[in-house]
Design a protein around this motif. Structure first.
Motif, mmCIF file in Angstrom:
data_model
loop_
_atom_site.group_PDB
_atom_site.id
_atom_site.type_symbol
_atom_site.label_atom_id
_atom_site.label_comp_id
_atom_site.label_asym_id
_atom_site.label_seq_id
_atom_site.Cartn_x
_atom_site.Cartn_y
_atom_site.Cartn_z
ATOM 1 N N THR A 1 0.763 -1.290 -0.164
ATOM 2 C CA THR A 1 -0.092 -0.013 0.091
ATOM 3 C C THR A 1 0.888 1.174 -0.030
ATOM 4 O O THR A 1 2.083 1.173 0.257
ATOM 5 C CB THR A 1 -0.756 0.068 1.175
ATOM 6 O OG1 THR A 1 0.062 -0.145 2.563
ATOM 7 C CG2 THR A 1 -1.695 -1.242 1.260
ATOM 8 N N GLY A 2 0.469 2.394 -0.214
ATOM 9 C CA GLY A 2 1.064 3.729 -0.292
ATOM 10 C C GLY A 2 1.811 4.052 -1.363
ATOM 11 O O GLY A 2 2.447 4.940 -1.615
ATOM 12 N N GLN A 3 1.649 3.020 -2.697
ATOM 13 C CA GLN A 3 2.314 3.597 -3.826
ATOM 14 C C GLN A 3 1.423 3.709 -4.805
ATOM 15 O O GLN A 3 -0.014 3.455 -4.875
ATOM 16 C CB GLN A 3 3.261 2.203 -4.273
ATOM 17 C CG GLN A 3 4.634 2.118 -3.217
ATOM 18 C CD GLN A 3 5.363 0.851 -3.624
ATOM 19 O OE1 GLN A 3 5.339 0.791 -4.642
ATOM 20 N NE2 GLN A 3 6.272 0.743 -2.685
ATOM 21 N N PRO A 4 1.874 4.335 -6.203
ATOM 22 C CA PRO A 4 0.719 4.431 -6.909
ATOM 23 C C PRO A 4 0.173 3.194 -7.352
ATOM 24 O O PRO A 4 -0.998 3.201 -7.702
ATOM 25 C CB PRO A 4 1.489 5.023 -8.236
ATOM 26 C CG PRO A 4 2.728 5.354 -7.646
ATOM 27 C CD PRO A 4 3.052 4.765 -6.210
ATOM 28 N N GLU A 5 0.843 2.035 -7.344
ATOM 29 C CA GLU A 5 0.206 0.867 -7.887
ATOM 30 C C GLU A 5 0.427 -0.206 -6.771
ATOM 31 O O GLU A 5 1.655 -0.349 -6.395
ATOM 32 C CB GLU A 5 0.660 0.318 -9.023
ATOM 33 C CG GLU A 5 2.051 0.026 -9.302
ATOM 34 C CD GLU A 5 2.471 -0.349 -10.839
ATOM 35 O OE1 GLU A 5 3.168 -1.105 -10.798
ATOM 36 O OE2 GLU A 5 1.966 0.336 -11.774
ATOM 37 N N ALA A 6 -0.480 -1.171 -6.753
ATOM 38 C CA ALA A 6 -0.410 -2.187 -5.333
ATOM 39 C C ALA A 6 0.539 -3.288 -5.913
ATOM 40 O O ALA A 6 0.242 -3.761 -7.134
ATOM 41 C CB ALA A 6 -1.775 -2.779 -4.841
ATOM 42 N N LEU A 7 1.695 -3.611 -5.498
ATOM 43 C CA LEU A 7 2.434 -4.605 -5.771
ATOM 44 C C LEU A 7 2.179 -6.041 -4.845
ATOM 45 O O LEU A 7 2.149 -5.933 -3.758
ATOM 46 C CB LEU A 7 4.056 -4.288 -5.613
ATOM 47 C CG LEU A 7 4.291 -3.027 -6.496
ATOM 48 C CD1 LEU A 7 5.687 -2.545 -6.435
ATOM 49 C CD2 LEU A 7 4.332 -3.264 -8.047
ATOM 50 N N PRO A 8 2.293 -6.987 -5.603
ATOM 51 C CA PRO A 8 2.112 -8.474 -4.568
ATOM 52 C C PRO A 8 3.356 -8.787 -3.853
ATOM 53 O O PRO A 8 4.360 -8.514 -4.576
ATOM 54 C CB PRO A 8 1.646 -9.366 -5.724
ATOM 55 C CG PRO A 8 2.477 -8.786 -7.267
ATOM 56 C CD PRO A 8 2.357 -7.518 -7.007
ATOM 57 N N VAL A 9 3.084 -9.151 -2.890
ATOM 58 C CA VAL A 9 4.146 -9.678 -1.842
ATOM 59 C C VAL A 9 3.864 -11.061 -1.671
ATOM 60 O O VAL A 9 2.648 -11.438 -1.187
ATOM 61 C CB VAL A 9 4.376 -8.794 -0.612
ATOM 62 C CG1 VAL A 9 5.471 -9.463 0.378
ATOM 63 C CG2 VAL A 9 4.487 -7.417 -0.941
ATOM 64 N N PRO A 10 5.178 -11.902 -1.899
ATOM 65 C CA PRO A 10 4.779 -13.294 -1.657
ATOM 66 C C PRO A 10 4.500 -13.584 0.074
ATOM 67 O O PRO A 10 5.256 -12.950 0.540
ATOM 68 C CB PRO A 10 5.701 -14.055 -2.547
ATOM 69 C CG PRO A 10 6.751 -13.247 -2.344
ATOM 70 C CD PRO A 10 6.401 -11.682 -2.507
ATOM 71 N N GLY A 11 3.914 -14.772 0.234
ATOM 72 C CA GLY A 11 3.923 -15.313 1.541
ATOM 73 C C GLY A 11 5.213 -15.789 2.065
ATOM 74 O O GLY A 11 5.969 -16.351 1.357
ATOM 75 N N TYR A 12 5.681 -15.577 3.333
ATOM 76 C CA TYR A 12 6.715 -15.956 3.783
ATOM 77 C C TYR A 12 6.864 -16.048 5.379
ATOM 78 O O TYR A 12 5.909 -15.662 5.900
ATOM 79 C CB TYR A 12 8.089 -14.959 3.434
ATOM 80 C CG TYR A 12 7.910 -13.421 4.182
ATOM 81 C CD1 TYR A 12 8.177 -13.219 5.457
ATOM 82 C CD2 TYR A 12 7.090 -12.715 3.655
ATOM 83 C CE1 TYR A 12 8.135 -11.975 5.961
ATOM 84 C CE2 TYR A 12 6.886 -11.363 3.839
ATOM 85 C CZ TYR A 12 7.164 -10.974 5.239
ATOM 86 O OH TYR A 12 7.125 -9.779 5.898
ATOM 87 N N SER A 13 7.933 -16.652 5.812
ATOM 88 C CA SER A 13 7.960 -17.199 7.363
ATOM 89 C C SER A 13 8.963 -16.479 8.009
ATOM 90 O O SER A 13 9.950 -16.136 7.174
ATOM 91 C CB SER A 13 8.068 -18.582 7.504
ATOM 92 O OG SER A 13 6.967 -19.355 6.873
ATOM 93 N N THR A 14 9.001 -15.998 9.188
ATOM 94 C CA THR A 14 9.905 -15.070 9.676
ATOM 95 C C THR A 14 10.075 -15.876 11.136
ATOM 96 O O THR A 14 9.116 -16.264 11.661
ATOM 97 C CB THR A 14 9.670 -13.953 9.866
ATOM 98 O OG1 THR A 14 11.124 -13.223 10.450
ATOM 99 C CG2 THR A 14 8.654 -13.524 10.437
#
Length: 153
Positions: A108-121
């Motif tokens: 969010t917060g950018q001109p276009e929404a970019l996908p972020v893949p799922g990850y573990s931390t």
């Protein structure tokens, strides 16, 4: 359920429970012609040489030679050093690692929404390590002893 049905069911249940205890010990655990005294006498007389040899062979399989390295390592574990004293007196309390899964999402917060893949931390439950006061925990093993035990195996 009526009182009559409840009484009938409870009587039937008690009858089944009591019938389980009605078996005969001789039927369940039959024994041969020898008594315990016979077994004792056979053992004290030494039995035949074949059984004594088999016993000796079984015991020799369980015996293992003690090398000098094993004796030295055992002495090192019981030697008092500054590190052992510190780790034994002020042991580290457990700080479990928590695994968090971040589901796939859009930025969010950018001109276009970019996908972020799922990850573990992975992160620790507490922000810093916590230490026990003397006598609060069982005696921990110093890290140097843990490392040497891992290499010896």
């Amino acid at each position: 359920m009526s009182f009559r049905n409840l009484t009938l069911a409870s009587l039937l249940g008690m009858g089944l429970a009591v019938s389980g205890c009605s078996t005969n010990v001789e039927e369940m655990l039959p024994h041969g012609d020898q008594t315990m005294a016979d077994f004792w006498q056979l053992g004290s007389e030494g039995g035949d040489d074949l059984s004594q040899q088999a016993l000796y062979d079984a015991r020799s399989e369980l015996r293992r030679p003690v090398s000098d390295g094993a004796l030295v390592e055992q002495r090192i574990r019981y030697t008092r050093t500054a590190a052992n004293e510190i780790y034994n007196t002020f042991g580290r309390l457990p700080n479990p690692d928590l695994v968090m899964f971040v589901f796939p999402h859009l930025t969010t917060g950018q001109p276009e929404a970019l996908p972020v893949p799922g990850y573990s931390t992975v992160f620790s439950l507490y922000s810093r390590p916590q230490y026990a006061l003397p006598g609060e925990t069982a005696r921990p093993v110093a890290p140097a002893a843990q490392a040497s035990n891992g290499r010896a195996r």
